[in-house]
Design a protein around this motif. Structure first.
Motif, PDB file in Angstrom:
ATOM      1  N   TYR A   1       0.803  -1.225   0.000  1.00  0.00           N
ATOM      2  CA  TYR A   1       0.000   0.000   0.000  1.00  0.00           C
ATOM      3  C   TYR A   1       0.834   1.272   0.000  1.00  0.00           C
ATOM      4  CZ  TYR A   1      -4.024  -2.945   0.646  1.00  0.00           C
ATOM      5  OH  TYR A   1      -4.996  -3.896   0.445  1.00  0.00           O
ATOM      6  N   ARG A   2       0.512   2.141  -0.943  1.00  0.00           N
ATOM      7  CA  ARG A   2       1.147   3.453  -1.025  1.00  0.00           C
ATOM      8  C   ARG A   2       0.768   4.286   0.198  1.00  0.00           C
ATOM      9  NH1 ARG A   2       0.286   2.362  -6.610  1.00  0.00           N
ATOM     10  NH2 ARG A   2      -1.936   2.837  -6.466  1.00  0.00           N
ATOM     11  N   GLY A   3       1.756   4.923   0.793  1.00  0.00           N
ATOM     12  CA  GLY A   3       1.507   5.791   1.940  1.00  0.00           C
ATOM     13  C   GLY A   3       1.546   5.090   3.283  1.00  0.00           C
ATOM     14  N   MET A   4       1.472   3.757   3.299  1.00  0.00           N
ATOM     15  CA  MET A   4       1.572   3.014   4.552  1.00  0.00           C
ATOM     16  C   MET A   4       3.039   2.679   4.774  1.00  0.00           C
ATOM     17  SD  MET A   4      -1.885   0.631   4.412  1.00  0.00           S
ATOM     18  CE  MET A   4      -1.487  -0.310   5.872  1.00  0.00           C
TER      19      MET A   4
ATOM     20  N   ILE B   1       5.314   4.300   7.643  1.00  0.00           N
ATOM     21  CA  ILE B   1       5.796   4.250   9.028  1.00  0.00           C
ATOM     22  C   ILE B   1       5.262   3.013   9.732  1.00  0.00           C
ATOM     23  CG2 ILE B   1       5.757   5.427  11.265  1.00  0.00           C
ATOM     24  CD1 ILE B   1       5.509   8.094   9.689  1.00  0.00           C
ATOM     25  N   GLY B   2       3.961   2.791   9.648  1.00  0.00           N
ATOM     26  CA  GLY B   2       3.321   1.704  10.391  1.00  0.00           C
ATOM     27  C   GLY B   2       3.655   0.308   9.903  1.00  0.00           C
ATOM     28  N   THR B   3       4.151   0.190   8.677  1.00  0.00           N
ATOM     29  CA  THR B   3       4.544  -1.137   8.165  1.00  0.00           C
ATOM     30  C   THR B   3       6.051  -1.334   8.219  1.00  0.00           C
ATOM     31  OG1 THR B   3       4.782  -0.395   5.857  1.00  0.00           O
ATOM     32  CG2 THR B   3       2.585  -1.134   6.558  1.00  0.00           C
ATOM     33  N   ALA B   4       6.776  -0.336   8.750  1.00  0.00           N
ATOM     34  CA  ALA B   4       8.249  -0.376   8.774  1.00  0.00           C
ATOM     35  C   ALA B   4       8.798  -0.643   7.370  1.00  0.00           C
ATOM     36  CB  ALA B   4       8.745  -1.437   9.756  1.00  0.00           C
ATOM     37  N   LYS B   5       8.192   0.011   6.388  1.00  0.00           N
ATOM     38  CA  LYS B   5       8.616  -0.171   4.992  1.00  0.00           C
ATOM     39  C   LYS B   5      10.056   0.309   4.832  1.00  0.00           C
ATOM     40  CE  LYS B   5       5.412   0.624   1.993  1.00  0.00           C
ATOM     41  NZ  LYS B   5       4.431   1.519   1.315  1.00  0.00           N
ATOM     42  N   ILE B   6      10.852  -0.463   4.150  1.00  0.00           N
ATOM     43  CA  ILE B   6      12.261  -0.130   3.962  1.00  0.00           C
ATOM     44  C   ILE B   6      12.374   1.177   3.172  1.00  0.00           C
ATOM     45  CG2 ILE B   6      12.464  -1.560   1.876  1.00  0.00           C
ATOM     46  CD1 ILE B   6      15.323  -2.294   2.913  1.00  0.00           C
TER      47      ILE B   6
ATOM     48  N   LEU C   1      -0.622  -0.604  -4.519  1.00  0.00           N
ATOM     49  CA  LEU C   1      -2.070  -0.478  -4.309  1.00  0.00           C
ATOM     50  C   LEU C   1      -2.397   0.807  -3.563  1.00  0.00           C
ATOM     51  CD1 LEU C   1      -3.034  -4.077  -3.039  1.00  0.00           C
ATOM     52  CD2 LEU C   1      -3.363  -3.175  -5.345  1.00  0.00           C
ATOM     53  N   ASP C   2      -3.587   1.354  -3.835  1.00  0.00           N
ATOM     54  CA  ASP C   2      -4.139   2.409  -2.989  1.00  0.00           C
ATOM     55  C   ASP C   2      -4.799   1.755  -1.780  1.00  0.00           C
ATOM     56  OD1 ASP C   2      -3.436   4.557  -4.659  1.00  0.00           O
ATOM     57  OD2 ASP C   2      -5.207   4.249  -5.911  1.00  0.00           O
ATOM     58  N   VAL C   3      -4.941   2.512  -0.697  1.00  0.00           N
ATOM     59  CA  VAL C   3      -5.489   1.928   0.531  1.00  0.00           C
ATOM     60  C   VAL C   3      -6.945   1.494   0.374  1.00  0.00           C
ATOM     61  CG1 VAL C   3      -3.912   3.050   2.124  1.00  0.00           C
ATOM     62  CG2 VAL C   3      -6.015   4.236   1.435  1.00  0.00           C
ATOM     63  N   THR C   4      -7.629   1.986  -0.652  1.00  0.00           N
ATOM     64  CA  THR C   4      -9.020   1.588  -0.876  1.00  0.00           C
ATOM     65  C   THR C   4      -9.123   0.243  -1.607  1.00  0.00           C
ATOM     66  OG1 THR C   4      -8.984   2.889  -2.908  1.00  0.00           O
ATOM     67  CG2 THR C   4      -9.892   3.945  -0.953  1.00  0.00           C
ATOM     68  N   GLN C   5      -8.005  -0.254  -2.149  1.00  0.00           N
ATOM     69  CA  GLN C   5      -8.032  -1.504  -2.916  1.00  0.00           C
ATOM     70  C   GLN C   5      -7.798  -2.704  -2.002  1.00  0.00           C
ATOM     71  OE1 GLN C   5      -5.039   0.234  -5.861  1.00  0.00           O
ATOM     72  NE2 GLN C   5      -6.296  -1.004  -7.246  1.00  0.00           N
TER      73      GLN C   5
ATOM     74  N   LEU D   1       0.595   8.630  13.870  1.00  0.00           N
ATOM     75  CA  LEU D   1      -0.762   9.184  13.948  1.00  0.00           C
ATOM     76  C   LEU D   1      -1.040  10.098  12.753  1.00  0.00           C
ATOM     77  CD1 LEU D   1      -3.469   9.587  15.363  1.00  0.00           C
ATOM     78  CD2 LEU D   1      -2.392  11.369  16.769  1.00  0.00           C
ATOM     79  N   GLU D   2      -0.080  10.929  12.391  1.00  0.00           N
ATOM     80  CA  GLU D   2      -0.257  11.825  11.236  1.00  0.00           C
ATOM     81  C   GLU D   2      -0.408  11.017   9.950  1.00  0.00           C
ATOM     82  OE1 GLU D   2       2.048  12.190  13.633  1.00  0.00           O
ATOM     83  OE2 GLU D   2       1.105  13.918  14.621  1.00  0.00           O
ATOM     84  N   GLU D   3       0.362   9.919   9.830  1.00  0.00           N
ATOM     85  CA  GLU D   3       0.246   9.070   8.644  1.00  0.00           C
ATOM     86  C   GLU D   3      -1.153   8.455   8.549  1.00  0.00           C
ATOM     87  OE1 GLU D   3       3.501   6.466   6.970  1.00  0.00           O
ATOM     88  OE2 GLU D   3       2.280   4.899   7.903  1.00  0.00           O
ATOM     89  N   VAL D   4      -1.658   7.959   9.682  1.00  0.00           N
ATOM     90  CA  VAL D   4      -2.996   7.360   9.699  1.00  0.00           C
ATOM     91  C   VAL D   4      -4.050   8.416   9.386  1.00  0.00           C
ATOM     92  CG1 VAL D   4      -4.712   6.144  11.110  1.00  0.00           C
ATOM     93  CG2 VAL D   4      -2.297   5.527  11.290  1.00  0.00           C
ATOM     94  N   ARG D   5      -3.872   9.608   9.921  1.00  0.00           N
ATOM     95  CA  ARG D   5      -4.817  10.699   9.660  1.00  0.00           C
ATOM     96  C   ARG D   5      -4.854  11.018   8.162  1.00  0.00           C
ATOM     97  NH1 ARG D   5      -6.546  13.651  13.964  1.00  0.00           N
ATOM     98  NH2 ARG D   5      -4.635  13.475  15.187  1.00  0.00           N
ATOM     99  N   ARG D   6      -3.686  11.066   7.540  1.00  0.00           N
ATOM    100  CA  ARG D   6      -3.585  11.362   6.104  1.00  0.00           C
ATOM    101  C   ARG D   6      -4.242  10.253   5.274  1.00  0.00           C
ATOM    102  NH1 ARG D   6       1.371  12.200   6.441  1.00  0.00           N
ATOM    103  NH2 ARG D   6       2.225  10.240   5.667  1.00  0.00           N
TER     104      ARG D   6
END
Length: 298
Positions: free
Chosen positions: A41-44, A46-51, A67-71, A215-220
């Motif tokens: 997922y694009r934009g996820m 921080i929470g996924t510890a993406k490299i 993927l977009d978060v809606t997919q 938190l800011e990432e989740v808000r976005r």
């Protein structure tokens, strides 16, 4: 000389799989293929510890941010994409290094594993029959065509799925169960962890994510439709921090809930991967880990 085996780096979250995959890629002339469902997922990030790009050290990474978060993430779609990417990497004379802790996705890429299709009309008809006649009647029908599935399935959703598959394919659902048989040659390296040390590391990692702006990432992402997605909104950390946005939890409570859920997830991952006798386990904190892992791949 034939195609080299696919290398898979597996193990629980927080064990250092991404770093080892990069080290192996640099050592073997490889490229990394992501098999972590939430890192699609694009934009996820921080929470996924993406490299990060810096941590990739110039190694190409595939199937991140697709993927977009809606997919909705699909194992069968991933299987098709991963095998195409692996074939392309090998065709260019490179080594494919699959990395991730999503067990079913790893097996979809590596193993002989079929995913039977679905048909919404057939599914709706079966669901209506379930509502009219009850579970016992549907289970009796399943027992006639697929006794193995009838023996082990007990919830309505799976019973309906098994009947749907039989109706669509003429084959019992049980015949689609995965076998521990590689689709193509593979080497699996598992990172063996010391549980107490992993628990400490996971707690520290969650607190670092909060400090980095989770938190800011989740808000976005919430503004981008996170809740509308069937898969992304259930991701560790994201589900908990949506509660902060809703006012039903504090940041401290969400962080603690994320730590607990992440530890439970790591335990399930270890149970899944330990059941596969083909995995060679290496100590996650061994100073010579990268060299030992590379030796297994040669």
């Amino acid at each position: 000389m034939g195609t080299p085996p696919v290398v898979a780096v597996v193990g629980p979250t927080g064990s250092g799989k991404s770093d080892l995959a990069v080290s192996l890629a640099l050592e073997l002339g490889g490229e990394v293929v992501n098999a972590d469902a939430m890192q699609f997922y694009r934009g996820m990030d921080i929470g996924t510890a993406k490299i990060t790009h810096a941590e990739r050290k110039g190694v190409p990474h595939h199937l991140l941010d697709i993927l977009d978060v809606t997919q909705e993430a699909s194992v069968s779609d991933f299987q098709h994409q991963a095998r195409q990417v692996i074939a392309d990497i090998h065709a260019r004379g490179k080594r494919a290094i699959l990395v991730g802790g999503s067990g079913l996705y790893v097996r979809a890429a590596l193993d002989v594993l079929e995913f039977p299709g679905t048909d919404p009309t057939v599914r709706r008809t079966l669901e209506a029959e379930l509502a009219a006649h009850g579970r016992a009647a549907m289970l009796a029908r399943l027992r006639d065509v697929d006794p193995a599935s009838a023996e082990r399935l007990s919830d309505d959703r799976r019973i309906i799925r098994a009947l749907e598959v039989h109706q669509l394919t003429g084959r019992p659902f049980s015949s689609f169960m995965p076998r521990r048989e590689y689709y193509q040659p593979a080497v699996q390296i598992g990172l063996a962890v010391e549980r107490a040390a992993l628990h400490e590391r996971l707690a520290a990692r969650v607190h670092a994510m909060v400090d980095a702006g989770l938190l800011e990432e989740v808000r976005r992402l919430d503004a981008a439709g996170l809740r509308a997605g069937k898969t992304a909104c259930r991701a560790l950390g994201y589900a908990q921090f949506l509660q902060v946005i809703d006012g039903s939890a504090t940041v401290a409570e969400a962080a603690e809930a994320t730590i607990v859920a992440t530890r439970q997830f790591a335990r399930r991952q270890l149970t899944w991967f330990r059941a596969d006798p083909r995995i060679t386990w290496l100590d996650w904190q061994d100073p010579g880990l990268a060299g030992r892992a590379a030796a297994l791949c040669r």
